[in-house]
Write an enzyme that holds these catalytic residues in place. Sequence first.
Site, PDB file in Angstrom:
ATOM      1  N   SER A  28       0.707  -1.257  -0.013  1.00  0.00           N
ATOM      2  CA  SER A  28      -0.172   0.150   0.083  1.00  0.00           C
ATOM      3  C   SER A  28       0.915   1.314  -0.056  1.00  0.00           C
ATOM      4  O   SER A  28       0.497   2.190  -0.771  1.00  0.00           O
ATOM      5  CB  SER A  28      -0.847   0.026   1.193  1.00  0.00           C
ATOM      6  OG  SER A  28      -0.303  -0.187   2.323  1.00  0.00           O
ATOM      7  N   TYR A  29       1.863   1.398   0.709  1.00  0.00           N
ATOM      8  CA  TYR A  29       2.646   2.450   0.733  1.00  0.00           C
ATOM      9  C   TYR A  29       3.507   2.646  -0.660  1.00  0.00           C
ATOM     10  O   TYR A  29       3.483   3.881  -1.286  1.00  0.00           O
ATOM     11  CB  TYR A  29       4.096   2.081   1.553  1.00  0.00           C
ATOM     12  CG  TYR A  29       4.857   3.283   1.923  1.00  0.00           C
ATOM     13  CD1 TYR A  29       4.596   4.305   2.787  1.00  0.00           C
ATOM     14  CD2 TYR A  29       5.968   3.170   1.251  1.00  0.00           C
ATOM     15  CE1 TYR A  29       5.459   5.117   2.941  1.00  0.00           C
ATOM     16  CE2 TYR A  29       7.226   4.293   1.543  1.00  0.00           C
ATOM     17  CZ  TYR A  29       6.549   5.479   2.241  1.00  0.00           C
ATOM     18  OH  TYR A  29       7.653   6.324   2.249  1.00  0.00           O
ATOM     19  N   THR A  30       3.956   1.506  -1.133  1.00  0.00           N
ATOM     20  CA  THR A  30       4.543   1.586  -2.584  1.00  0.00           C
ATOM     21  C   THR A  30       3.449   2.131  -3.445  1.00  0.00           C
ATOM     22  O   THR A  30       3.987   3.148  -4.543  1.00  0.00           O
ATOM     23  CB  THR A  30       4.991   0.233  -2.934  1.00  0.00           C
ATOM     24  OG1 THR A  30       5.979  -0.117  -1.946  1.00  0.00           O
ATOM     25  CG2 THR A  30       5.466   0.504  -4.361  1.00  0.00           C
TER      26      THR A  30
ATOM     27  N   SER B 246       0.799   4.190  -2.953  1.00  0.00           N
ATOM     28  CA  SER B 246       0.570   5.247  -2.726  1.00  0.00           C
ATOM     29  C   SER B 246       1.635   6.294  -3.204  1.00  0.00           C
ATOM     30  O   SER B 246       1.339   7.614  -3.799  1.00  0.00           O
ATOM     31  CB  SER B 246       0.279   5.553  -1.115  1.00  0.00           C
ATOM     32  OG  SER B 246       1.590   5.418  -0.390  1.00  0.00           O
TER      33      SER B 246
END
Length: 255
Positions: A159-161, A163
């Site tokens: 999810s971080y990547t 975003s």
Amino acid sequence: MSILDSFRLDGRVALVTGCTRGIGCGFALALADAGADIIGVSATLEPGSAVEDQVRTMGRSFTPYRCDFSQREQTLEFVRRVKEENPVIDILFSNAGMIRRTPAAEHADDIWDFIIETNLSSHFILAREIGRDMVTRGYGRIVFTASLMTFHGGMHIPSYTASKGAIGQLTKALANEWAGKGVNVNAIAPGYIATEINPELRANPETNRFIVDRIPVGRWGLPEDLAGAAVFLASDASSYVHGTVLPVDGGWLGR
């Protein structure tokens, strides 16, 4: 105007999200040092905070707000209030963000939704609402906090990547629309910066050694290592810079 004068931010008002610690705090202090008054916001910010005291010591004003950017209603209410109480915002540093580390097969929907809302959707809302006024006035600077994961896939942080990859594309999309209207939209992609979100990486001897050995400069970065890039992109010195994701990574991406 001399080249050094073009880096000054005297008379400008800068909104910095996620300003209480780490990279966001570093951005707020750098912009204040260059002459800007600061509007600071985070989920935990209280009046009389350490960052407020440091900004005021520099002779600049500091206006604190609280907002949990994972909550859409709070984001919208914050935007309404900050625009009403601060009619002119010259600079937006859209920095607030979170990370959750779990393997992709175990990365639950609630984690995904939380990270995407905090790290991407809220950034678009802020940029849209504040950028609209910048376009009307014919002047503004928007700087997103991207990441090495804007360029890499990473591990256990889907999810971080996602975003941060999207932040890179959002930077370009907004720059394409607003560059001709006096609004510069760019991003800073920090490398491995020692902050409160990564103590486990630094505490693991094997992981820490792998990271440091791969950084050509041979050390973790510090928030103050981002100060020069922040002031540059916030100032008139970057007037012909649009849609750029600027790595400040100790040479990581060059390896």
